[in-house]
Motif scaffolding. Sequence first.
Motif: not given
Length: 159
Positions: A39-63
């Motif tokens: 989802s979007s969070v704000s227009l200025e600045p343009p911010l979005v968010l998404f959720c990721l399950a704790k067990h996902s291995k993608a967290k460290e890679a994205i970070e």
Amino acid sequence: MPASIDQFRTSLSLWASGVSVITYGSSHQKGGVTVSSFSSVSLEPPLVLFCLAKHSKAKEAIESAGNFAVNILSSEQKQISADFASGSLDKAVVLEGLNPGKLSTGAPILNGCLASLDCLVHQILDAGDHWIFLGQVEAVVTKEGSPLLYFNRNYRELV
């Protein structure tokens, strides 16, 4: 420099509770994951968010990469969603086979999507059983078409 408000609004108008693939990458690790809570969070600045399950291995890679792209899939991209949602496929191999492009942050951008939002990681929040990723939208690419929707274990086209 963040994406313009008009570009950001245009990209979000193409997302109709459809399927999004988050892609991320650095020289060390690339991949992607299908998400439904974007989802979007704000227009200025343009911010979005998404959720990721704790067990996902993608967290460290994205970070580690410090970037991600939100790719809003078109109705023709059902197989891409299934490939990224699969627990048995190597996401880096799937991503490389799609020959992704890049915008300003270096995050892989999937070709043929209704919209791709190129983001810098702004914040990662611990939300109990999942992570909330907040990203600042740096660039946007859009095209015309119908979104890929997922409902009741079936993919549908918005009619």
